[in-house]
Design a protein around this motif. Sequence first.
Motif, PDB file in Angstrom:
ATOM      1  N   CYS B 146     -12.792  24.714   7.183  1.00 46.35           N
ATOM      2  CA  CYS B 146     -12.479  25.005   8.598  1.00 46.35           C
ATOM      3  C   CYS B 146     -10.977  24.873   8.803  1.00 46.35           C
ATOM      4  O   CYS B 146     -10.310  25.762   9.341  1.00 46.35           O
ATOM      5  CB  CYS B 146     -13.154  24.006   9.540  1.00 46.35           C
ATOM      6  SG  CYS B 146     -14.947  24.034   9.565  1.00 46.35           S
ATOM      7  N   LYS B 147     -10.469  23.709   8.368  1.00 40.52           N
ATOM      8  CA  LYS B 147      -9.084  23.355   8.649  1.00 40.52           C
ATOM      9  C   LYS B 147      -8.119  24.319   7.949  1.00 40.52           C
ATOM     10  O   LYS B 147      -7.131  24.758   8.544  1.00 40.52           O
ATOM     11  CB  LYS B 147      -8.827  21.915   8.196  1.00 40.52           C
ATOM     12  CG  LYS B 147      -7.486  21.386   8.660  1.00 40.52           C
ATOM     13  CD  LYS B 147      -7.282  19.942   8.239  1.00 40.52           C
ATOM     14  CE  LYS B 147      -5.961  19.376   8.760  1.00 40.52           C
ATOM     15  NZ  LYS B 147      -4.798  20.214   8.486  1.00 40.52           N
ATOM     16  N   HIS B 150      -7.981  27.448   9.910  1.00 38.58           N
ATOM     17  CA  HIS B 150      -7.336  27.235  11.215  1.00 38.58           C
ATOM     18  C   HIS B 150      -5.828  27.085  11.069  1.00 38.58           C
ATOM     19  O   HIS B 150      -5.064  27.630  11.859  1.00 38.58           O
ATOM     20  CB  HIS B 150      -7.924  25.995  11.902  1.00 38.58           C
ATOM     21  CG  HIS B 150      -9.293  26.237  12.468  1.00 38.58           C
ATOM     22  ND1 HIS B 150     -10.213  25.240  12.662  1.00 38.58           N
ATOM     23  CD2 HIS B 150      -9.885  27.375  12.887  1.00 38.58           C
ATOM     24  CE1 HIS B 150     -11.329  25.756  13.167  1.00 38.58           C
ATOM     25  NE2 HIS B 150     -11.139  27.049  13.307  1.00 38.58           N
ATOM     26  N   ARG B 154      -4.956  30.431  12.941  1.00 37.95           N
ATOM     27  CA  ARG B 154      -5.209  30.093  14.333  1.00 37.95           C
ATOM     28  C   ARG B 154      -3.928  29.522  14.929  1.00 37.95           C
ATOM     29  O   ARG B 154      -3.223  28.745  14.284  1.00 37.95           O
ATOM     30  CB  ARG B 154      -6.330  29.046  14.402  1.00 37.95           C
ATOM     31  CG  ARG B 154      -6.800  28.776  15.814  1.00 37.95           C
ATOM     32  CD  ARG B 154      -7.897  27.720  15.816  1.00 37.95           C
ATOM     33  NE  ARG B 154      -8.393  27.531  17.155  1.00 37.95           N
ATOM     34  CZ  ARG B 154      -7.751  26.859  18.085  1.00 37.95           C
ATOM     35  NH1 ARG B 154      -6.594  26.294  17.821  1.00 37.95           N
ATOM     36  NH2 ARG B 154      -8.261  26.752  19.297  1.00 37.95           N
TER      37      ARG B 154
END
Lengths: 223, 159
Positions: B146-147, B150, B154
């Motif tokens: 996820c990180k 991101h 993101r």
Amino acid sequence: MAAGPSVRARLWDGPTRIVHWALVVLIAFAWWSAEAGKMDWHRLAGYAVLALLAFRLIWGFAGSASARFSSFVRGPAATLAYARTLPSRVKAELPGHNPLGAWSVLAILAVLIAQVVSGLFAVDIDSIEAGPLSDRVSYDTGRLLAKWHHWSFSALEALVALHVAAVVFYLAYKRINLVRAMISGRQHFAQDPGLAFAPAWRAAVVALVAGALAWWVATGLKL
Amino acid sequence: MVLDWKSGAAIALAVGVSVAAGGAFALDAQGQAAATTRHNNFKAQGAAFKGLLDELKKDTPDKAVIATNAAKLKASAAALPTWFVKGSGPDDGVKTEAKPDAFTDAAGFSAAAARLKDETAKLDALAQASDIAGVKGQVRNVGGACKACHDKYRVPEKS
């Protein structure tokens, strides 16, 4: 010229000074650990701040005279009256926080409470990093509290800047060294204000209670 | 009423501009709708992961809750690349927290999405086998996936 202060007397007790400087170190450390993504350390820093905060709040009712809220928190009239004396370089004979500084103390404590509470429930975008009580709220609420955690930190930064500016003002303009007093616990007075100090055993009991509370919260309020 | 050529041209131009603007507006609205769907999908994904992590914190985690959320995560991760519809990026005038790179760096983005797909598939396999210790170890890898994405694709959160 008026005679200078002659007596150097006790003003701040040990616990109040330790809490003050520990908060300085821990807030800086908490900021750094969050920036560096070291969230395990950030959580530990938060628990320590929680313990210090709990201690200081109890100490504000059960501690030494200069640490008690009742000894320094004043109403708007007294605060305004004190604010009017700010341009004067004559030193006010106040043993401890002046009425304006009292509001600064309350504001910093309030923002620290907001900071700790929001952090306890905060959830990061990936869910993987979260406060110890975040399992009690939804993802959306946890995300909202993470935002509040950022906002209250901005408020804290502003209050710290104001606090430091005030300390510099007192040193440069009024020639009162507040930093030294917060380290040594002693201040110059025209005469000894004869403040009452709480015994060490009481500080130990309050520390135990505050530590237990922080531990309990850190473990997710499990009994 | 008779229109002279100037008025006629002006009307034709006005109509043309309106239609074009309307078309662009419709495209924008479509892109924005896709971005909103994506946003909601990500929130649901975050909520599913949180549901699983919260369960792991309990003294006796419910294996069914963990399995359900792990299955949700696996399905959602597999579908993730389809959320990044053409025309739903920041360069299309859409309000989104996705960086333009998510739409332009196809190879990098696919790799990042594939990593999440793999990690969630592993998580799901462990969850379906009721291997709680295994799940506990694997969540770090899922969080890492996820990180990583991101951090790269993101817009960082303002603080």
